[in-house]
Design an enzyme around this catalytic site. Structure first.
Site: not given
Length: 297
Positions: A85-86, A107, A183-184, A213-214, A235-236
């Site tokens: 990832d990244h 990335d 993100h987050g 996606g969170t 992830n978060t």
């Protein structure tokens, strides 16, 4: 089933209008929980591994060995991809590929367009030789995930015409255009650019990826999937739910010290969260489909 690339699983998802979840692993419990959830739900799954998480787990080789051992020990038969990832450089992508990762993200979104294209083409060339799928990004996705930090002032939407040129030039297998996700945790609600997402899908024709996606409402998830999003990263939310459960256990019993007594419930919280996401994304039972037989490239 051995580890597979993301290519066919994401093409199937795009064609059948569902998305495959990428759930990041941060330690043994994450890998256990995500694999168990995917197997129970009969869903293909992508295990995301950031460079920071790989360092924490003692390197790419260790991560691959652990995942392969768990697949065997847990009798996992659904398709599983292990994805960098990244990835920050060609060298890191190459290191992951040679360690046994079946997919990588390069990335180069912080670079000028032509430099991003050149870097991505180099990664694609190596990856495809080894049967490994490649994801890339255009535009800048705000927020913080692991080592990646993009301030709100630095975030910007991808331009559809540039996306078309980028995908054509690089021949990536899936594509993450920055379209308003972060993100987050979100500060306020997400504001996804659906019209631009549709335009990018029409121009590129390949599976799209939704980072951050969170916290995205189900109706927005469903709309993104209808517009060609075939991979959604989470992830978060797993981290928040695991931490919440561990705090609950430790506050309930202040004498507990055996890590299995609090890490175990934390693992179950991750598993429950992943099952919920799999069902939201529509990938449950898709590993049973006659078309769901992905192979390495």
């Amino acid at each position: 089933m051995p580890l597979v690339s993301m290519k066919e699983m994401l093409e199937n998802a795009k064609n059948d209008h569902y998305a495959v979840g990428q759930f990041n692993i941060n330690n043994l419990e994450y890998a256990q929980a995500i694999l168990q959830a995917a197997e129970e739900e009969k869903s293909p799954v992508i295990l995301g591994v950031s460079e920071g998480a790989a360092r924490y787990m003692s390197g790419f080789n260790v991560v691959v060995e652990v995942v392969n051992a768990l697949i065997k020990a847990l009798n996992v038969e659904v398709p599983v991809a292990i994805h960098l990832d990244h990835g920050s450089s060609f060298e890191k992508c190459a290191e992951a590929i040679h360690a046994g990762f079946t997919s990588v993200m390069i990335d180069g979104s912080h670079l000028p367009l032509e430099e991003n294209i050149a870097l991505t083409k180099k990664v694609v060339e190596l990856a495809h030789i080894h049967g490994v799928s490649v994801e890339a990004e255009l535009g800048r996705i705000g927020g913080q995930e692991d080592d990646l930090i993009v301030a709100e002032t630095e975030a910007f939407y991808a331009i559809p015409s540039e996306c078309e040129n980028f995908v054509k030039e690089t021949q990536v297998d899936c594509f993450a255009p920055a379209l308003g996700s972060v993100h987050g945790p979100y500060k306020g609600g997400p504001n996804l650019g659906f019209e631009r997402m549709q335009e990018v899908m029409v121009l590129t024709g390949i599976p799209l990826v939704l980072h951050g996606g969170t916290g995205i409402p189900l109706k927005d998830i469903q709309r993104a999937i209808s517009l060609g999003t075939a991979k959604i990263n989470v992830n978060t939310e797993n981290q928040i739910m695991q931490t919440k459960k561990i705090r609950e256990v430790l506050e309930t019993d202040r004498e507990v010290y055996d890590p299995r007594k609090y890490m175990g419930p934390g693992r179950e919280a991750i598993k429950e969260t992943v099952i919920g996401k799999i069902r939201e994304f529509g990938s449950a039972q898709k590993a049973l489909s006659g078309t769901m037989i992905p192979e390495r490239l």
